[in-house]
Enzyme design. Structure first.
Site, PDB file in Angstrom:
ATOM      1  N   LYS A  31       0.840  -1.211   0.000  1.00 14.97           N
ATOM      2  CA  LYS A  31       0.000   0.000   0.000  1.00 14.97           C
ATOM      3  C   LYS A  31       0.867   1.250   0.000  1.00 14.97           C
ATOM      4  CE  LYS A  31      -1.718   1.559   4.078  1.00 14.97           C
ATOM      5  NZ  LYS A  31      -1.366   2.944   4.458  1.00 14.97           N
ATOM      6  N   ASN A  32       1.875   1.267   0.890  1.00 18.03           N
ATOM      7  CA  ASN A  32       2.642   2.503   1.056  1.00 18.03           C
ATOM      8  C   ASN A  32       3.669   2.725  -0.052  1.00 18.03           C
ATOM      9  OD1 ASN A  32       1.088   3.093   3.213  1.00 18.03           O
ATOM     10  ND2 ASN A  32       2.596   2.543   4.779  1.00 18.03           N
ATOM     11  N   CYS A 126      -5.396  13.360  13.104  1.00 15.52           N
ATOM     12  CA  CYS A 126      -5.245  11.942  12.767  1.00 15.52           C
ATOM     13  C   CYS A 126      -5.252  11.138  14.063  1.00 15.52           C
ATOM     14  CB  CYS A 126      -3.931  11.751  12.020  1.00 15.52           C
ATOM     15  SG  CYS A 126      -3.593  10.035  11.638  1.00 15.52           S
ATOM     16  N   ARG A 131       0.302  14.909  13.084  1.00 15.51           N
ATOM     17  CA  ARG A 131       1.005  14.654  11.816  1.00 15.51           C
ATOM     18  C   ARG A 131       1.069  15.927  10.978  1.00 15.51           C
ATOM     19  NH1 ARG A 131      -1.339   9.080   9.422  1.00 15.51           N
ATOM     20  NH2 ARG A 131       0.537   9.095   8.154  1.00 15.51           N
ATOM     21  N   ASP A 320       4.309   0.757  12.266  1.00 17.07           N
ATOM     22  CA  ASP A 320       3.096   0.149  11.708  1.00 17.07           C
ATOM     23  C   ASP A 320       2.902  -1.307  12.144  1.00 17.07           C
ATOM     24  OD1 ASP A 320       2.482   2.508  10.489  1.00 17.07           O
ATOM     25  OD2 ASP A 320       3.244   1.941   8.519  1.00 17.07           O
ATOM     26  N   ARG A 412      -8.318  -0.476   4.773  1.00 17.44           N
ATOM     27  CA  ARG A 412      -7.374   0.480   4.164  1.00 17.44           C
ATOM     28  C   ARG A 412      -6.031  -0.202   3.897  1.00 17.44           C
ATOM     29  NH1 ARG A 412      -7.266   6.056   7.331  1.00 17.44           N
ATOM     30  NH2 ARG A 412      -5.925   6.441   5.558  1.00 17.44           N
TER      31      ARG A 412
HETATM   32  N1  EPU Z   1       6.478  14.787  10.754  1.00 14.26           N
HETATM   33  C1  EPU Z   1       6.545  16.126  11.059  1.00 14.26           C
HETATM   34  N2  EPU Z   1       6.426  17.018  10.032  1.00 14.26           N
HETATM   35  C2  EPU Z   1       6.227  16.613   8.727  1.00 14.26           C
HETATM   36  C3  EPU Z   1       6.164  15.235   8.446  1.00 14.26           C
HETATM   37  C4  EPU Z   1       6.288  14.337   9.492  1.00 14.26           C
HETATM   38  O1  EPU Z   1       6.730  16.528  12.211  1.00 14.26           O
HETATM   39  O2  EPU Z   1       6.132  17.473   7.844  1.00 14.26           O
HETATM   40  C5  EPU Z   1       6.607  13.800  11.872  1.00 14.26           C
HETATM   41  C6  EPU Z   1       5.297  13.037  12.098  1.00 14.26           C
HETATM   42  O3  EPU Z   1       4.423  13.768  12.922  1.00 14.26           O
HETATM   43  C7  EPU Z   1       5.769  11.746  12.707  1.00 14.26           C
HETATM   44  C8  EPU Z   1       7.116  11.522  12.028  1.00 14.26           C
HETATM   45  O4  EPU Z   1       7.506  12.777  11.489  1.00 14.26           O
HETATM   46  O5  EPU Z   1       5.961  11.914  14.089  1.00 14.26           O
HETATM   47  C9  EPU Z   1       7.098  10.471  10.936  1.00 14.26           C
HETATM   48  O6  EPU Z   1       6.098  10.736   9.993  1.00 14.26           O
HETATM   49  P1  EPU Z   1       6.249  10.358   8.460  1.00 14.26           P
HETATM   50  O7  EPU Z   1       6.177  11.608   7.660  1.00 14.26           O
HETATM   51  O8  EPU Z   1       7.419   9.470   8.287  1.00 14.26           O
HETATM   52  O9  EPU Z   1       4.932   9.505   8.221  1.00 14.26           O
HETATM   53  P2  EPU Z   1       3.975   9.562   6.962  1.00 14.26           P
HETATM   54  O10 EPU Z   1       4.765   9.730   5.720  1.00 14.26           O
HETATM   55  O11 EPU Z   1       2.863  10.487   7.213  1.00 14.26           O
HETATM   56  C10 EPU Z   1       4.143   7.015   6.426  1.00 14.26           C
HETATM   57  C11 EPU Z   1       3.202   5.857   6.281  1.00 14.26           C
HETATM   58  C12 EPU Z   1       2.611   5.522   7.640  1.00 14.26           C
HETATM   59  C13 EPU Z   1       3.762   5.158   8.582  1.00 14.26           C
HETATM   60  C14 EPU Z   1       4.773   6.317   8.645  1.00 14.26           C
HETATM   61  C15 EPU Z   1       6.005   5.982   9.461  1.00 14.26           C
HETATM   62  C16 EPU Z   1       2.352   6.099   4.042  1.00 14.26           C
HETATM   63  C17 EPU Z   1       1.210   6.415   3.155  1.00 14.26           C
HETATM   64  N3  EPU Z   1       2.133   6.212   5.343  1.00 14.26           N
HETATM   65  O12 EPU Z   1       3.381   8.089   6.957  1.00 14.26           O
HETATM   66  O13 EPU Z   1       1.793   4.387   7.438  1.00 14.26           O
HETATM   67  O14 EPU Z   1       3.260   4.917   9.875  1.00 14.26           O
HETATM   68  O15 EPU Z   1       5.209   6.641   7.306  1.00 14.26           O
HETATM   69  O16 EPU Z   1       6.649   4.872   8.958  1.00 14.26           O
HETATM   70  O17 EPU Z   1       3.419   5.726   3.565  1.00 14.26           O
HETATM   71  C18 EPU Z   1       0.044   2.879   7.910  1.00 14.26           C
HETATM   72  O18 EPU Z   1       0.290   2.288   6.834  1.00 14.26           O
HETATM   73  O19 EPU Z   1      -0.707   2.393   8.796  1.00 14.26           O
HETATM   74  C19 EPU Z   1       0.656   4.185   8.184  1.00 14.26           C
HETATM   75  C20 EPU Z   1       0.184   5.029   9.089  1.00 14.26           C
END
Ligand code: EPU
Length: 432
Positions: A31-32, A126, A131, A320, A412
């Protein structure tokens, strides 16, 4: 053939436990990986064919977004064919799809580069924690995209950073989404070299980069914390197969450890699951890897040793899989702990597991888990995707009947869930 999976109302799952898992399944596409790769198809008008795409609610949300931008998207079993539909790209994305799925926000950069401007809703709250998107917006600014936030929307303009041929962006935290968003934008900055440091190293980032390279992009260093991108103004059509879903594989591996029997998982990449397998070894859970097949055997809980685990970015243990692992640790004699370092408040499942008889105590971002001999069925509330998976595993392991409310979050991230459970000899009842 076009087939959709829409979630309008939230369903419930009724589970009679304990159940015993035995059987063989094949893990679906990631998915990701699928989500950022689909967003990146905005970068070309040529035909893109993607294989091994899971038919999940989130993937269908991304398809709706692509259609909203003017693309024509067709399902052929697990293959998606994406072609130019409308002559003009629409770069305005309303709140609906962003509210349903935060990964929608990642179309902002590619749309702004293609159209010169874009208006994309800002994601809201969220259930797994705070996030923000500040890393995305700060990085995009360095790439020449100025954004203003007004009325819940990000209004972005590409300011043609002609004078700047080398851009350096250091991420404050290796965010998966920000790394993907910035790569997908920087590949289209002609004659510009972008160096991203402290970026995420997840297999899904490598997959996205390999996909972009197959479209003609020039990227080096993917899979490390420094990625170099040499921009171009044109990317081409391609045919690409995405990697298997390591989180789906990890979820079924944990289920196998708790409920097995013997659970055989095909289409698993061993390198993607090292951190979980390392925990299995510390716990004393028996597994075997042959080619791309993982076989997990459940063993007597009395033989297992408790562990202390910390979630982190790849190659560390993934957030995850944290809720699912917590169910396993709840059933192991002694005191284990899980420290959550990625989403520090991702503990919505704890109170639900405690209602089933688990003994988990959260202190700051650490859950201290004292193993119990059994869980007992109870009415439960699912709050997000991975919490739903954890509660389902707990319900299958527990004595008596469990009803999981709001369980549709699970669709999802887990394709053909009921088929796969049936193949593992597990039965659940679903109703609305
Ligand atoms: N963060 C910030 N600012 C930003 C972006 C992130 O402070 O601009 C912080 C977040 O709040 C969090 C940390 O950085 O504390 C990590 O967030 P990240 O950006 O890595 O997560 P994401 O890209 O929003 C993806 C996956 C998530 C998975 C996370 C961590 C996808 C679509 N989603 O989310 O997947 O938990 O990386 O590995 O790729 C899931 O599949 O259940 C899921 C939530």
């Amino acid at each position: 053939m076009k087939h959709r999976l829409e979630i309008e109302t939230m369903g419930k799952m009724k589970v009679a436990g304990p159940q015993y898992a035995n059987g063989e399944i094949t893990i679906s596409g990631s998915k990701n990986s699928a989500l950022p790769i689909l967003a990146a198809t905005i970068l070309t008008d040529e035909k893109v064919i993607l294989h091994n795409i899971p038919n999940l609610a989130d993937v269908n949300t991304m398809i709706e977004i692509l259609e909203n931008t003017g693309k024509k998207v067709m399902w052929e079993n697990s293959t998606l064919v994406i072609e130019k539909g409308e002559e003009k790209i629409n770069s305005i994305l309303p709140y609906g799809p962003v509210r349903k799925m935060r990964a929608s926000f990642n179309v902002l950069g590619p749309l702004t580069i293609r159209n010169g401007y874009a208006k994309v809703a800002l994601p809201g709250g969220c259930s797994i924690g705070v996030r923000p998107v500040n890393f995305h917006l700060e990085g995009l600014k360095k790439l020449g995209i100025e954004s203003k936030i007004e009325h819940g929307y990000t209004n972005s303009k590409f300011t043609e950073n002609n004078h700047q041929k080398k851009i350096h962006i250091s991420l404050p935290f290796p965010s998966v989404g920000a790394t993907e968003h910035l790569i997908t934008t920087a590949v289209m900055l002609k004659d510009t070299e972008t160096i991203l440091t402290n970026c995420a190293q997840e297999p899904e980032i490598v997959d996205l980069c390999n996909f972009l390279i197959s479209m003609g992009a020039r990227i080096e260093g993917q899979g490390s914390s420094n990625i170099k991108i040499y921009g171009t103004d044109r990317l081409y059509g391609t045919e690409y197969t995405i990697i298997p879903d390591r989180i789906e594989a990890g979820t079924y591996a944990i289920l196998g450890a708790i409920l097995g029997g013997k659970v055989t998982l095909n289409n698993v990449i061993e390198d993607h699951l090292f951190s979980l397998l390392d925990i299995f070894e510390k716990l004393g859970i028996h597994y075997e890897f042959k080619n791309n097949t993982l076989i997990v055997s459940g063993i007597s809980k009395m033989e297992l040793t408790p562990v202390d685990v910390e979630t982190s970015t790849f190659p560390g243990f993934p957030t995850d899989l944290q809720p699912q692992l917590m169910v396993l640790l709840s059933l192991i004699p002694g005191r284990s702990s899980i420290t959550e370092n990625v989403f520090k408040t991702r503990f919505n499942h704890v109170d639900e597991l405690n209602r089933m008889g688990a003994k988990i105590f959260v202190e700051s971002n650490t859950a201290i888990i004292t193993g119990v001999t059994k869980l007992s069925g109870a009415p439960l509330e699912a709050t997000d995707l991975r919490a739903s998976a954890a509660l389902l595993i707990a319900a299958l392991a527990a004595e008596g009947e469990t009803v999981i409310n709001n369980v549709d979050h699970i669709f999802r991230g887990y394709e053909k869930l009921f088929d796969k459970l049936e193949k593992l000899n597990l039965s659940v009842e679903y109703f609305e």
